[in-house]
Enzyme design. Sequence first.
Site, PDB file in Angstrom:
ATOM      1  N   CYS A  53      68.125  23.957 -36.927  1.00 33.86           N
ATOM      2  CA  CYS A  53      69.005  24.643 -36.250  1.00 33.86           C
ATOM      3  C   CYS A  53      68.434  25.178 -34.992  1.00 33.86           C
ATOM      4  CB  CYS A  53      69.711  25.589 -37.051  1.00 33.86           C
ATOM      5  SG  CYS A  53      68.454  26.757 -37.769  1.00 33.86           S
TER       6      CYS A  53
ATOM      7  N   GLU B 244      74.624  32.024 -40.831  1.00 29.14           N
ATOM      8  CA  GLU B 244      73.783  31.428 -39.857  1.00 29.14           C
ATOM      9  C   GLU B 244      74.216  30.090 -39.505  1.00 29.14           C
ATOM     10  OE1 GLU B 244      69.726  31.739 -41.843  1.00 29.14           O
ATOM     11  OE2 GLU B 244      69.929  33.895 -41.950  1.00 29.14           O
TER      12      GLU B 244
ATOM     13  N   GLU C 175      76.085  20.715 -30.139  1.00 26.72           N
ATOM     14  CA  GLU C 175      75.066  20.266 -30.901  1.00 26.72           C
ATOM     15  C   GLU C 175      74.872  19.072 -31.662  1.00 26.72           C
ATOM     16  OE1 GLU C 175      75.093  22.304 -34.936  1.00 26.72           O
ATOM     17  OE2 GLU C 175      72.946  23.126 -34.693  1.00 26.72           O
TER      18      GLU C 175
ATOM     19  N   LYS D  80      75.834  27.466 -53.828  1.00 27.76           N
ATOM     20  CA  LYS D  80      76.637  26.059 -53.834  1.00 27.76           C
ATOM     21  C   LYS D  80      75.759  25.233 -52.733  1.00 27.76           C
ATOM     22  CE  LYS D  80      78.938  23.443 -51.815  1.00 27.76           C
ATOM     23  NZ  LYS D  80      78.610  22.461 -51.102  1.00 27.76           N
TER      24      LYS D  80
HETATM   25  P1  NAD Z   1      77.885  22.045 -43.304  1.00 25.62           P
HETATM   26  O1  NAD Z   1      78.792  23.439 -42.464  1.00 25.62           O
HETATM   27  O2  NAD Z   1      78.703  20.860 -43.003  1.00 25.62           O
HETATM   28  O3  NAD Z   1      77.849  22.411 -44.344  1.00 25.62           O
HETATM   29  C1  NAD Z   1      77.062  23.440 -45.239  1.00 25.62           C
HETATM   30  C2  NAD Z   1      77.417  23.854 -46.472  1.00 25.62           C
HETATM   31  O4  NAD Z   1      78.895  24.303 -46.425  1.00 25.62           O
HETATM   32  C3  NAD Z   1      77.451  22.869 -47.416  1.00 25.62           C
HETATM   33  O5  NAD Z   1      77.106  23.247 -48.830  1.00 25.62           O
HETATM   34  C4  NAD Z   1      79.016  22.434 -47.701  1.00 25.62           C
HETATM   35  O6  NAD Z   1      79.292  21.890 -48.801  1.00 25.62           O
HETATM   36  C5  NAD Z   1      79.785  23.736 -47.246  1.00 25.62           C
HETATM   37  N1  NAD Z   1      81.188  23.664 -46.829  1.00 25.62           N
HETATM   38  C6  NAD Z   1      81.639  22.751 -45.927  1.00 25.62           C
HETATM   39  N2  NAD Z   1      82.776  22.988 -45.619  1.00 25.62           N
HETATM   40  C7  NAD Z   1      83.168  24.291 -46.172  1.00 25.62           C
HETATM   41  C8  NAD Z   1      84.245  24.911 -46.476  1.00 25.62           C
HETATM   42  N3  NAD Z   1      85.522  24.748 -46.009  1.00 25.62           N
HETATM   43  N4  NAD Z   1      84.245  26.104 -47.445  1.00 25.62           N
HETATM   44  C9  NAD Z   1      83.186  26.134 -48.173  1.00 25.62           C
HETATM   45  N5  NAD Z   1      82.092  25.440 -47.966  1.00 25.62           N
HETATM   46  C10 NAD Z   1      82.001  24.496 -47.184  1.00 25.62           C
HETATM   47  O7  NAD Z   1      76.424  22.215 -42.491  1.00 25.62           O
HETATM   48  P2  NAD Z   1      75.366  20.966 -42.798  1.00 25.62           P
HETATM   49  O8  NAD Z   1      75.950  19.851 -42.011  1.00 25.62           O
HETATM   50  O9  NAD Z   1      74.899  21.057 -44.139  1.00 25.62           O
HETATM   51  O10 NAD Z   1      74.132  21.588 -41.878  1.00 25.62           O
HETATM   52  C11 NAD Z   1      73.966  21.410 -40.682  1.00 25.62           C
HETATM   53  C12 NAD Z   1      74.263  22.611 -39.647  1.00 25.62           C
HETATM   54  O11 NAD Z   1      73.826  23.810 -40.292  1.00 25.62           O
HETATM   55  C13 NAD Z   1      74.075  22.613 -38.394  1.00 25.62           C
HETATM   56  O12 NAD Z   1      75.187  22.944 -37.561  1.00 25.62           O
HETATM   57  C14 NAD Z   1      73.028  23.685 -38.220  1.00 25.62           C
HETATM   58  O13 NAD Z   1      72.725  23.986 -37.087  1.00 25.62           O
HETATM   59  C15 NAD Z   1      73.378  24.692 -39.026  1.00 25.62           C
HETATM   60  N6  NAD Z   1      72.118  25.286 -39.568  1.00 25.62           N
HETATM   61  C16 NAD Z   1      72.075  26.594 -39.206  1.00 25.62           C
HETATM   62  C17 NAD Z   1      70.935  27.417 -39.719  1.00 25.62           C
HETATM   63  C18 NAD Z   1      70.883  28.656 -39.098  1.00 25.62           C
HETATM   64  O14 NAD Z   1      69.939  29.609 -39.303  1.00 25.62           O
HETATM   65  N7  NAD Z   1      71.529  29.147 -37.962  1.00 25.62           N
HETATM   66  C19 NAD Z   1      70.170  26.917 -40.322  1.00 25.62           C
HETATM   67  C20 NAD Z   1      70.100  25.508 -41.003  1.00 25.62           C
HETATM   68  C21 NAD Z   1      71.325  24.866 -40.329  1.00 25.62           C
HETATM   69  O1  6OD Z   2      62.990  30.367 -41.321  1.00 29.13           O
HETATM   70  C1  6OD Z   2      63.899  30.727 -41.545  1.00 29.13           C
HETATM   71  O2  6OD Z   2      64.149  31.823 -42.563  1.00 29.13           O
HETATM   72  C2  6OD Z   2      65.084  30.185 -41.368  1.00 29.13           C
HETATM   73  N1  6OD Z   2      66.350  30.727 -41.741  1.00 29.13           N
HETATM   74  C3  6OD Z   2      65.057  29.080 -40.756  1.00 29.13           C
HETATM   75  C4  6OD Z   2      66.246  28.239 -40.311  1.00 29.13           C
HETATM   76  C5  6OD Z   2      66.198  26.855 -39.744  1.00 29.13           C
HETATM   77  C6  6OD Z   2      67.552  26.216 -39.414  1.00 29.13           C
HETATM   78  O3  6OD Z   2      67.482  24.913 -39.645  1.00 29.13           O
END
Ligand code: NAD
Ligand code: 6OD
Length: 494
Positions: free
Chosen positions: A296, A262, A398, A186
Amino acid sequence: MQTENQTSPALRSCKNYVGGEFVDGGRPFEIRNPATGDVHAHAFEADADIVDAAVAAAANALKGDWGQMPLAKRRQMLNAIADGIEARFDDFVEAEIADTGKPYSLADHLDIPRGAANFRIFSDAVANLSTETFQQDTPDGGKALNYAVRKPLGVVGIISPWNLPLLLMTWKAAPAMACGNAVIVKPSEETPSSTTLLGEVMSSVGVPDGAFNVVHGFGPDSAGELLTKHPGVRAITFTGETRTGEAIMKAAAANVKALSFELGGKNAAIVFADADMDAAIAGLARAAFLNTGQVCLAPERIYVERSVFDTFVAGLKGKAEALKPGLPHADGVDFGPLISEEHREKVLGYYQLAVDEGATVVTGGGALDLDDAAARGYFVEPTVWTGLSHDARVCREEIFGPACAVIPFDTEEEAIRLANDSEYGLASSIWTTDMSRAHRVGEAMEVGISWVNCWFLRDLRTPFGGVKMSGIGREGGVHSINFYSEPSNICIKL
Ligand code: NAD
Ligand code: 6OD
């Protein structure tokens, strides 16, 4: 049913990909290019019937060709997927650019190459797996042999974000498939295009029907929630916001799904006076502003030893002001828009909050007014603040935008204490030429990964993940294998 994902010359159409076919149905919704605000695609929100069909197709794949496929063949298949991505490299770059507005150079150098590399690295990772063997003495004076076999978990749901769409989705799909699971992806509702294209690649390289499925839609009351609650899904692997992780954890409790998360970060960087200052300034400018700060791992808090504070701030200001914003294909552009109007409002809200909390705006601090089509895009200025207290909300929450607070420190102990004083614990970046200090401070960081004199330098065999509110579990190399498969012990009385 159709085997190709129909695209009109004008607008891409992102259909759900179920059992090896792009299926009709689902409510259409618009996908905008954030660099221009223009609608460039439609995706179709999967309803309960489509999600059920995807789960059934995945379960059938596990019973059929995909589940029976020998490891060597499965590994070839993963490499063929990587080849397939590379064969359509330009299509993937354009899809990623259209959904995210990011500069061409970024999609070309980072997102798409890593999408292919993820399949290759996990093909290698499953090549030489060993399992435990124990011979035991039995109570009747005999012996028994125990050995474990690794099995896939079953149907794995992958829920991914919009910032590095193909990279982050394949970071989970590749190891899950390498371990023999069938997956249902998804993708974010903002960025469905590259995942849809990957469905085309799966069909073209002959991945058995149902091994890889895509359902489009939103989170709550939509495809995301349907997947997390579905009794036929054994595991959810998720990248996204911490609050979303909490909601998924609750939903997944019902049938005790395995979880890998993550999540968000509020990453710290520490610059010591003995650092190579030019390298620290260049490295942290890249870290804070790459992908418009929507990474992130980006440092939103930079602690700098007081004696070099002014030099560092002046250098970072220069780098921020040298960035060239604009449309993805324009010459020299290295700074794109935020993902959406809504996200721009959120980031601009933090820009205002920083001022309210007493920040000195060293550079940036507002929306960017650009010409032509980019005038309608969701651009903000790269922003550097000083004068903020470590306790300010902008230093604790964040932002996920191109903004960082630079804060002075006097001692190593103080820097460690400030860096660790966060509910998050994803990544840190330490800049010093003293390698004893590098080891000491690196180990003291309460994070999943500490970089020294670098940032986002990835060896895909290493553990990746967060502590505290930044995640659950580790992925990468054997750590991914440990999540996406489970050992089953066989005890034979000899
Ligand atoms: P988000 O949590 O809003 O959405 C991520 C995904 O989750 C989307 O596909 C969304 O449709 C889905 N989603 C949302 N609510 C849901 C629910 N209740 N049930 C099931 N699915 C649901 O995140 P975003 O805005 O797309 O991405 C930004 C965030 O992601 C930031 O907080 C960033 O730090 C984090 N992030 C973390 C990492 C990591 O490796 N730790 C990497 C990239 C992004
Ligand atoms: O490099 C990766 O494998 C990884 N998970 C990066 C995450 C980036 C976050 O925005």
